[in-house]
Design an enzyme around this catalytic site. Structure first.
Site, PDB file in Angstrom:
ATOM      1  N   LYS A  26      69.169  28.894  29.586  1.00 55.09           N
ATOM      2  CA  LYS A  26      70.913  28.877  28.825  1.00 55.09           C
ATOM      3  C   LYS A  26      71.508  29.786  30.084  1.00 55.09           C
ATOM      4  CE  LYS A  26      74.661  28.148  25.713  1.00 55.09           C
ATOM      5  NZ  LYS A  26      75.022  28.356  24.287  1.00 55.09           N
ATOM      6  N   TYR A  63      77.179  13.185  26.234  1.00 56.47           N
ATOM      7  CA  TYR A  63      78.548  13.429  26.041  1.00 56.47           C
ATOM      8  C   TYR A  63      78.865  11.225  26.454  1.00 56.47           C
ATOM      9  CZ  TYR A  63      79.007  17.945  24.750  1.00 56.47           C
ATOM     10  OH  TYR A  63      79.074  18.996  23.974  1.00 56.47           O
ATOM     11  N   LYS A 113      70.945  24.459  30.657  1.00 61.35           N
ATOM     12  CA  LYS A 113      71.610  23.987  30.153  1.00 61.35           C
ATOM     13  C   LYS A 113      72.361  25.276  31.227  1.00 61.35           C
ATOM     14  CE  LYS A 113      75.451  24.580  26.663  1.00 61.35           C
ATOM     15  NZ  LYS A 113      75.938  24.656  25.033  1.00 61.35           N
TER      16      LYS A 113
END
Length: 327
Positions: free
Chosen positions: A195, A313, A248
């Site tokens: 990340k 999303y 990510k």
């Protein structure tokens, strides 16, 4: 003009041929849909920086989960906004915390939905950092116990999978040990293994109300300039018991996804984060791009780089497009 024996355009002439030899495909089974849950009742409020993304009270979350399941989206990941925040993020591991209540209700009302929970403290601390503090510094080792308590509380509520996103050293081992000690051997860990300290997270921090109140997160999230370090981070998580490795963000780190795919045989996940989503949505609303095509192309790129799973999303938008294409 003399052509070679193989002429690639032969197989590009019409959609039947193109579909026949398509190397990378998308399906709703590969996607995890992020959902934000907050206290209250009858709440469905749009996130201003993320058009089409909402924060839900638990009752509305159930409706959304049912809609997702009907569209073929079988997995969601939950992020909670607590009623109160404190220095230790106690709302993250409270027995009746917002995520714990949401998990219980979803398992009761939408039992076929697979529920992943984000395990972190940033949404629950009054300082907005992902761990507890020692002065102005993050106390890594003291944070581990709190993260393990959070993961355990999620498993006890009925979560199917936990996903620690904090980037503290040693947290996968601590969580795995705690889950196993309490007989949750079958609950997998999807580790945010790689990340980055990215500028792409801005809209998420609006949605989850978790911006740091001082400093930044570069002392625990990875430097965007580093690639080899990603392999070291992922190796640590594999050794500590991770079941899935996540990268990510996604689009700016396709090379990292590819490197992990080549190096490890565990499933690879990628999080197409809020900033990636918001940029595409904003440009599409301006009429500057074809939003549907860019959405699909970006998701294909993530899959092509080697991701087995995509947190996005766009899951509902992509489900509609896939249904329309099949129709």
């Amino acid at each position: 003009m003399v052509f070679p024996e193989y002429r690639p355009r032969r197989m590009r002439q019409h959609e039947t041929f193109r579909a026949m030899i398509r190397e990378t495909r998308l399906s709703t089974e590969q996607m995890i849909y992020p959902l934000f849950v907050l206290p209250g009742k009858g709440i469905r409020e749009e996130v201003s920086s993320m058009p089409g993304v909402f924060r839900y009270s638990v009752d509305q979350l159930v409706k959304e989960a049912k809609d997702c399941l009907a569209m073929g989206i079988r997995s969601v990941i939950l992020f909670g906004l607590p009623e109160k925040k404190d220095g230790l993020g106690s709302g993250a591991y409270a027995k009746h915390g917002i995520v714990q209540r949401a998990v219980q209700e979803l398992k009761n009302k939408v039992p076929d939905m697979t529920i992943v929970t984000d395990v972190c403290l940033c949404e629950y601390t009054d300082h907005g950092h992902c761990g507890c503090l020692a002065g102005q510094e993050i106390d890594n080792d003291a944070t581990l116990e709190l993260l393990a308590k959070t993961a355990l509380s999620h498993a006890q509520a009925g979560a199917d999978m936990v996903a620690p996103s904090d980037m503290m050293d040693g947290r996968i081992s601590e969580i795995r040990t705690t889950l196993d000690e309490h007989s949750f051997h079958t609950v997998p860990i999807m580790s945010y293994a790689v990340k980055y300290a990215s500028a792409f997270y801005g809209p998420f921090r609006d949605a989850a109300e978790c911006s740091p109140q001082f400093g930044d997160r570069r002392s625990y999230q990875m430097d965007p300039a580093n690639s080899r370090e990603a392999l070291r981070e992922a190796t640590l998580d594999v050794d500590e018991g991770a079941d899935i490795l996540m990268v990510k963000p996604a689009l700016a780190y396709l090379d990292i996804i590819s490197r992990l795919r080549d190096e490890f045989d565990l499933p690879i996940a990628a999080y197409q984060v809020s900033g990636e989503y918001a940029m595409i949505k904003a440009a599409a609303e301006k009429g500057w791009i074809d939003g549907e095509r860019i959405m699909a192309e970006s998701l294909i790129a993530i899959r092509r780089a080697g991701a087995d799973i995509i947190l996005t999303y766009f899951a509902k938008d992509m489900a509609r497009l896939l249904a329309k294409t099949k129709g």
